[in-house]
Write an enzyme that holds these catalytic residues in place. Structure first.
Site, mmCIF file in Angstrom:
data_model
loop_
_atom_site.group_PDB
_atom_site.id
_atom_site.type_symbol
_atom_site.label_atom_id
_atom_site.label_comp_id
_atom_site.label_asym_id
_atom_site.label_seq_id
_atom_site.Cartn_x
_atom_site.Cartn_y
_atom_site.Cartn_z
ATOM 1 N N CYS A 65 0.857 -1.190 0.000
ATOM 2 C CA CYS A 65 0.000 0.000 0.000
ATOM 3 C C CYS A 65 0.897 1.245 0.000
ATOM 4 C CB CYS A 65 -0.865 -0.007 1.263
ATOM 5 S SG CYS A 65 0.136 -0.043 2.758
ATOM 6 N N GLU A 187 0.108 -0.786 15.825
ATOM 7 C CA GLU A 187 -0.675 0.403 15.458
ATOM 8 C C GLU A 187 -1.691 0.741 16.552
ATOM 9 O OE1 GLU A 187 -2.749 0.451 11.570
ATOM 10 O OE2 GLU A 187 -4.308 1.561 12.614
ATOM 11 N N CYS A 291 -8.356 2.407 6.462
ATOM 12 C CA CYS A 291 -7.683 3.222 5.441
ATOM 13 C C CYS A 291 -8.128 2.791 4.048
ATOM 14 C CB CYS A 291 -6.167 3.129 5.592
ATOM 15 S SG CYS A 291 -5.479 1.606 4.968
HETATM 16 S S1 SF4 Z 1 -2.690 2.652 7.354
HETATM 17 FE FE1 SF4 Z 1 -3.281 1.650 5.426
HETATM 18 S S2 SF4 Z 1 -2.044 2.683 3.865
HETATM 19 FE FE2 SF4 Z 1 -1.121 3.134 5.851
HETATM 20 S S3 SF4 Z 1 0.431 1.549 6.154
HETATM 21 FE FE3 SF4 Z 1 -1.422 0.828 7.159
HETATM 22 S S4 SF4 Z 1 -2.441 -0.433 5.593
HETATM 23 FE FE4 SF4 Z 1 -0.936 0.834 4.528
#
Ligand code: SF4
Length: 410
Positions: A65, A187, A291
């Protein structure tokens, strides 16, 4: 691209957030390490390749991505710019073992996780370079790295920064963030830390609808606070008091979750809040933070499985890659789906190694590839480089006793 809030930027360290001026050099190296001419061929030929009686259909959105592309490129730029410095990643740059091992080959160390070689954040010196991954890092980790005075290369994805902004706003307005995600994922750890940036800010992480139902049961008086706290002990902010902190909630999600599930969870929580407080938006907020790259890849899988009578689907990507797992979960609702780490998992036409969705261990399955005409769907998670997709096609051809090159020009 969003930027890191000024208050969070390190005061005196060198801080790179928009590359290091070596894009062209890095692009050449990325091409060398991850390019696949087979994937290029598939793109030019309607994402379809016939090899003997095998028809392979690649999803129209797959693989790296924009956030991963950028993070990996910045790591290559950092290596080029600082050839003589120690360079570290805070953890996995992305959830793909091949890319992480490439980082090690490039002399980049890991401060934590399975690739760590013993150096931790406490051992850093000001001349060291530290790369922050696309997932971002927690507020405390950022403070620690800033205090060490290292050169920071921040690759936090703009889509992750957008989630942070939402969560921060919730906290500022006195709303508890209910985050659909995995509490142990980098994350989500980084995102939930944003909720505690303001005094009184809190979070609770729900992994799936079953956990969201528990939260709803508490809101509706069907579950005790003790039961709720016991279940979410690892997924709540310090000092979380369900009686106080589930009165006003704002929903957000880890960017890589299954979009349909995130929407359903937000709706379920909204209904519980409405039942308790009536039609009053002073108690509920929602913002879909999946996203666009995740959404596009999930949509492409849906299109693939609904427009072809597939016999099976292969999903290529790291076993700890959240978005890859969700692509596999989605595909498995329509066809036999195998999440494989790389083409080596295709051991023979009789035997495949793969990770079933919801399990952590790899398993072996027999008789996965029948003789005779077969239609195979193929996709890859946002952290899977194209060369692993191309190698998967090569391996499929081998299992039919064919050489893929002979079919590319046909
Ligand atoms: S938020 Fe979406 S675009 Fe950004 S690194 Fe993660 S998967 Fe990829």
């Amino acid at each position: 691209m969003s930027t890191t809030p000024l208050a969070q930027q390190p005061p005196s360290t060198q801080y790179f957030q928009k590359g290091l001026g070596l894009k062209a050099v890095a692009q050449g190296l990325l091409e060398r390490d991850y390019h696949s001419h087979i994937v290029d061929y598939l793109r030019r030929h309607d994402f379809t390749l016939r090899i003997a009686d095998m028809e392979i259909h690649l999803a129209q959105e797959f693989g790296f991505c924009y956030g991963v592309d950028r993070a990996v490129e910045y790591a290559y730029q950092a290596r080029e710019k600082f050839p003589d410095r120690r360079i570290f990643l805070t953890g996995e740059i992305i959830h793909n073992p091949h890319v992480n091992r490439r980082m090690i080959e490039m002399g980049i160390g890991f401060l934590s996780g399975q690739y760590s070689n013993g150096v931790s954040a406490e051992n850093l010196a000001p001349e060291d370079v530290v790369i922050l991954p696309a997932f971002g890092v927690t507020i405390n980790e950022f403070k620690q790295l800033s205090a060490a005075g290292c050169i920071l290369v921040d690759t936090t994805c703009g889509s992750v920064l957008n989630v942070w902004k939402r969560v921060e706003q919730y906290a500022r307005d006195g709303f508890t963030s209910v985050i659909h995600g995995k509490y142990f994922h980098e994350e989500t750890k980084a995102t939930s830390s944003q909720a505690t940036k303001y005094p009184g800010g809190h979070y609770l992480v729900v992994r799936n609808m079953e956990e969201a139902e528990r939260v709803c049961d508490f809101i509706l008086g069907k579950l005790s606070r003790e039961e709720l706290l016991a279940h979410f002990v690892k997924a709540i902010s310090p000092g979380f008091d369900p009686d106080l902190h589930l009165q006003k909630i704002g929903v957000a999600n880890q960017t890589t979750m299954l979009s349909s599930e995130s929407l359903a969870i937000a709706e379920r929580l909204k209904q519980a809040i409405l039942s308790k407080y009536g039609a009053d938006d002073a108690h509920f907020r929602n913002f879909d933070t999946i996203c666009s790259a995740t959404q596009d890849r999930q949509d492409a899988v849906m299109k693939l499985v609904t427009s072809h009578q597939l016999d099976l689907m292969l999903i290529v990507g790291g076993y700890n890659s959240s978005n890859t797992n969700h692509l596999a979960a989605l595909a498995s609702q329509y066809t036999r789906a195998y999440h494989i780490e790389d083409p080596r998992c295709l051991m023979s036409a009789e035997l495949i190694r793969h990770k079933p969705f919801g399990q952590s261990e790899e398993v072996e399955t027999r008789d996965w590839l029948a003789a005779g005409p077969v239609k195979i769907g193929l996709t890859a998670g946002a952290s899977t480089p194209n060369n692993k997709i191309g190698e998967t096609v090569v391996r499929l051809a081998e299992l039919r006793g064919e050489k893929v090159e002979a079919w590319l020009s046909a």
